[in-house]
Design a protein around this motif. Structure first.
Motif, PDB file in Angstrom:
ATOM      1  N   GLU A   1       1.494 -14.789  -4.001  1.00 47.49           N
ATOM      2  CA  GLU A   1       1.384 -15.226  -2.630  1.00 47.49           C
ATOM      3  C   GLU A   1       2.361 -14.170  -1.864  1.00 47.49           C
ATOM      4  OE1 GLU A   1       0.735 -18.356  -1.455  1.00 47.49           O
ATOM      5  OE2 GLU A   1      -0.483 -18.811  -3.244  1.00 47.49           O
ATOM      6  N   LYS A   2       1.853 -14.008  -0.608  1.00 50.56           N
ATOM      7  CA  LYS A   2       2.675 -12.940   0.478  1.00 50.56           C
ATOM      8  C   LYS A   2       4.151 -13.144   0.516  1.00 50.56           C
ATOM      9  CE  LYS A   2      -1.086 -11.691   3.160  1.00 50.56           C
ATOM     10  NZ  LYS A   2      -1.728 -11.607   4.670  1.00 50.56           N
ATOM     11  N   THR A   3       4.404 -14.475   0.445  1.00 54.40           N
ATOM     12  CA  THR A   3       5.763 -14.990   0.491  1.00 54.40           C
ATOM     13  C   THR A   3       6.679 -14.678  -0.582  1.00 54.40           C
ATOM     14  OG1 THR A   3       5.402 -17.165  -0.503  1.00 54.40           O
ATOM     15  CG2 THR A   3       5.348 -17.070   1.830  1.00 54.40           C
ATOM     16  N   MET A   4       6.473 -14.038  -1.715  1.00 51.88           N
ATOM     17  CA  MET A   4       6.930 -13.410  -2.570  1.00 51.88           C
ATOM     18  C   MET A   4       7.723 -12.300  -2.254  1.00 51.88           C
ATOM     19  SD  MET A   4       5.263 -13.996  -6.404  1.00 51.88           S
ATOM     20  CE  MET A   4       6.800 -12.949  -7.236  1.00 51.88           C
ATOM     21  N   PHE A   5       7.227 -11.598  -1.345  1.00 49.11           N
ATOM     22  CA  PHE A   5       8.000 -10.150  -1.003  1.00 49.11           C
ATOM     23  C   PHE A   5       8.397 -10.403   0.648  1.00 49.11           C
ATOM     24  CE2 PHE A   5       4.224  -9.783  -3.851  1.00 49.11           C
ATOM     25  CZ  PHE A   5       4.825  -9.109  -4.795  1.00 49.11           C
ATOM     26  N   GLN A   6       9.420  -9.679   0.874  1.00 44.05           N
ATOM     27  CA  GLN A   6       9.934  -9.425   2.265  1.00 44.05           C
ATOM     28  C   GLN A   6       9.357  -8.867   3.225  1.00 44.05           C
ATOM     29  OE1 GLN A   6      13.882  -7.877   1.628  1.00 44.05           O
ATOM     30  NE2 GLN A   6      14.593  -9.651   0.486  1.00 44.05           N
ATOM     31  N   GLN A   7       8.482  -7.857   2.958  1.00 44.68           N
ATOM     32  CA  GLN A   7       7.548  -7.162   3.934  1.00 44.68           C
ATOM     33  C   GLN A   7       6.291  -8.047   4.326  1.00 44.68           C
ATOM     34  OE1 GLN A   7       8.565  -5.802   0.878  1.00 44.68           O
ATOM     35  NE2 GLN A   7       8.951  -3.694   0.991  1.00 44.68           N
ATOM     36  N   ASN A   8       5.907  -7.618   5.588  1.00 46.21           N
ATOM     37  CA  ASN A   8       4.793  -8.226   6.083  1.00 46.21           C
ATOM     38  C   ASN A   8       3.565  -7.469   5.645  1.00 46.21           C
ATOM     39  OD1 ASN A   8       5.958 -10.224   7.643  1.00 46.21           O
ATOM     40  ND2 ASN A   8       6.257  -8.849   9.519  1.00 46.21           N
ATOM     41  N   ILE A   9       2.464  -8.210   5.010  1.00 44.77           N
ATOM     42  CA  ILE A   9       1.436  -7.317   4.461  1.00 44.77           C
ATOM     43  C   ILE A   9       0.276  -7.657   4.981  1.00 44.77           C
ATOM     44  CG2 ILE A   9       0.347  -7.306   2.100  1.00 44.77           C
ATOM     45  CD1 ILE A   9       2.658  -8.084   0.670  1.00 44.77           C
ATOM     46  N   ASP A  10       0.105  -6.779   5.854  1.00 40.45           N
ATOM     47  CA  ASP A  10      -1.468  -6.894   6.675  1.00 40.45           C
ATOM     48  C   ASP A  10      -2.399  -6.059   6.310  1.00 40.45           C
ATOM     49  OD1 ASP A  10      -0.050  -8.995   8.353  1.00 40.45           O
ATOM     50  OD2 ASP A  10       0.774  -7.289   9.340  1.00 40.45           O
ATOM     51  N   ASP A  11      -2.309  -5.032   5.578  1.00 39.58           N
ATOM     52  CA  ASP A  11      -3.066  -4.087   5.087  1.00 39.58           C
ATOM     53  C   ASP A  11      -2.824  -3.400   3.576  1.00 39.58           C
ATOM     54  OD1 ASP A  11      -5.370  -2.228   4.907  1.00 39.58           O
ATOM     55  OD2 ASP A  11      -4.789  -1.430   6.968  1.00 39.58           O
ATOM     56  N   MET A  12      -3.345  -2.501   3.039  1.00 43.41           N
ATOM     57  CA  MET A  12      -2.952  -2.177   1.885  1.00 43.41           C
ATOM     58  C   MET A  12      -1.608  -1.695   1.588  1.00 43.41           C
ATOM     59  SD  MET A  12      -6.375  -0.053   0.417  1.00 43.41           S
ATOM     60  CE  MET A  12      -6.545   1.064   1.806  1.00 43.41           C
ATOM     61  N   VAL A  13      -1.081  -2.031   0.416  1.00 47.86           N
ATOM     62  CA  VAL A  13       0.441  -1.591   0.394  1.00 47.86           C
ATOM     63  C   VAL A  13       0.497  -1.125  -1.334  1.00 47.86           C
ATOM     64  CG1 VAL A  13       1.452  -3.329   1.739  1.00 47.86           C
ATOM     65  CG2 VAL A  13       1.201  -3.671  -0.731  1.00 47.86           C
ATOM     66  N   THR A  14       1.543  -0.260  -1.417  1.00 47.24           N
ATOM     67  CA  THR A  14       1.522   0.201  -2.921  1.00 47.24           C
ATOM     68  C   THR A  14       2.907  -0.530  -3.544  1.00 47.24           C
ATOM     69  OG1 THR A  14       2.886   2.215  -2.311  1.00 47.24           O
ATOM     70  CG2 THR A  14       0.555   2.597  -2.561  1.00 47.24           C
ATOM     71  N   MET A  15       2.574  -0.828  -4.694  1.00 42.02           N
ATOM     72  CA  MET A  15       3.691  -1.481  -5.682  1.00 42.02           C
ATOM     73  C   MET A  15       4.426  -0.322  -6.284  1.00 42.02           C
ATOM     74  SD  MET A  15       3.712  -4.344  -4.776  1.00 42.02           S
ATOM     75  CE  MET A  15       2.509  -6.084  -4.127  1.00 42.02           C
ATOM     76  N   VAL A  16       5.577  -0.059  -6.352  1.00 37.63           N
ATOM     77  CA  VAL A  16       6.071   1.052  -6.940  1.00 37.63           C
ATOM     78  C   VAL A  16       7.322   0.523  -7.690  1.00 37.63           C
ATOM     79  CG1 VAL A  16       7.645   3.143  -6.634  1.00 37.63           C
ATOM     80  CG2 VAL A  16       5.927   2.437  -4.701  1.00 37.63           C
ATOM     81  N   ASP A  17       7.276   0.920  -9.016  1.00 40.96           N
ATOM     82  CA  ASP A  17       8.226   0.738 -10.036  1.00 40.96           C
ATOM     83  C   ASP A  17       9.580   1.352  -9.569  1.00 40.96           C
ATOM     84  OD1 ASP A  17      10.113   0.827 -12.285  1.00 40.96           O
ATOM     85  OD2 ASP A  17       8.256   0.671 -13.562  1.00 40.96           O
ATOM     86  N   GLU A  18      10.711   0.584  -9.341  1.00 43.30           N
ATOM     87  CA  GLU A  18      12.074   0.947  -8.968  1.00 43.30           C
ATOM     88  C   GLU A  18      12.719   1.933  -9.952  1.00 43.30           C
ATOM     89  OE1 GLU A  18      15.946  -1.107  -6.795  1.00 43.30           O
ATOM     90  OE2 GLU A  18      15.429  -1.659  -8.815  1.00 43.30           O
ATOM     91  N   ASP A  19      12.377   1.518 -11.318  1.00 46.83           N
ATOM     92  CA  ASP A  19      13.050   2.521 -12.224  1.00 46.83           C
ATOM     93  C   ASP A  19      12.312   3.921 -12.308  1.00 46.83           C
ATOM     94  OD1 ASP A  19      14.810   0.486 -12.979  1.00 46.83           O
ATOM     95  OD2 ASP A  19      13.287  -0.173 -14.398  1.00 46.83           O
TER      96      ASP A  19
END
Length: 305
Positions: free
Chosen positions: A262-280
């Protein structure tokens, strides 16, 4: 096995396919792909994806490019560049055009503009490339396309020689822009036939010509087992996309399993492609995009296991 993005300096006289073919032989791997072709008579930076990095070549192609070109007023050619046959001439003498005239016209080509692809190009019409029609002397209707020119500026004085006028420009543009066509259209706006007489690509997909390696340099680095140090990581090729930093291990696991969210899981607005980046590790673990049917969801486009 190599993994990363390698900006190469392509010499004039080589096709982009030639570069890929030579690299496959040098590196002894088939997983080599370029990020958009450069015509044989054009030199400059050509980002090459090697190994698993070939998965991001499409995204590098979406990023902007910068060119340095020479526009020649006085004649136009079949190919819109210096390699074609002259099909129209209108001699030009000093004083018939000024730098101020040129600068005013160049401003008209900033922003979103309309182009018609040249006949000698790889654009496909009815499953056949335009240059195949051109070589058979067949005319075919070419659809207009919208392209984005971010910047265009004259970088030299006007040079008058052999009843022609030449000047240099720098162009920053988006995917699909033909600089050859831009040169002929600039000429039309100045009411003179024109063609592009020289072209160098100085930036592509975030990579600069000064960081590019020649094929000879690559051979030497490969032989000394130090080439991997020169490769840029996959993340560099995705820097044009927004990032979401993932810290929770359970979310990372779900992403790597290709789950939707669900988009609501993340704070950013997701209107297009995004990358998921491992913090570690600061590594990109996936690319997500909005679900085409469920507007409140995002789904994986590509997962990097």
């Amino acid at each position: 096995m190599y993994n990363g993005i390698l900006p190469i300096f392509k010499d004039r006289g080589l096709t982009s396919h030639d570069v890929v073919f030579k690299l496959r032989k040098i590196l002894k791997t088939k997983k080599v792909g370029h990020t958009g072709t450069l015509d044989p008579e054009v030199s400059g930076v050509l980002p090459i994806c090697i190994g698993p990095a070939t998965k991001v070549s499409d995204y590098i192609m979406e990023m902007g490019k910068t060119y340095e070109a020479t526009v020649s007023l006085g004649s136009t050619t079949t190919t819109e560049d210096q390699t074609g046959d002259v099909i129209e001439q209108k001699y030009i003498l000093p004083g018939e055009i000024t730098a101020e005239n040129v600068d005013l016209i160049l401003k008209q080509f900033e922003g979103v503009i309309t182009q018609i692809p040249p006949m000698y190009s790889s654009v496909k019409i009815n499953g056949k490339k335009l240059y195949e029609y051109a070589r058979n002397n067949e005319e075919v209707e070419r659809p207009e396309r919208q392209v984005h020119v971010y910047k265009i500026k004259r970088t030299s004085e006007l040079r008058f020689e052999d009843k022609h006028c030449q000047f240099d420009i720098i162009v920053g543009c988006g995917k699909g822009t033909y600089i050859r066509t831009l040169a002929t259209d600039i000429g039309s706006a100045l009411q003179f036939p024109a063609h592009m007489s020289k072209l160098t690509r100085t930036q592509s997909g975030g990579f600069d010509i000064k960081d590019s390696l020649t094929l000879n340099e690559i051979v030497e680095l490969h032989e000394h087992e130090s080439l991997q140090e020169k490769l840029f990581p996959i993340e560099y090729g995705l820097k044009g996309l927004p990032q979401i930093i993932i810290s929770e291990e359970n979310i990372k696991a779900k992403i790597l399993n290709g789950q939707k969210f669900e988009k609501t899981m993340f704070q950013q607005n997701i209107d297009d492609m995004v990358t998921m980046v491992d913090e570690d590790t600061q590594k990109v673990i996936a690319i997500y995009e909005p679900h085409p049917e469920k507007q409140d969801e995002i789904k994986p486009k590509k997962v990097f296991n």
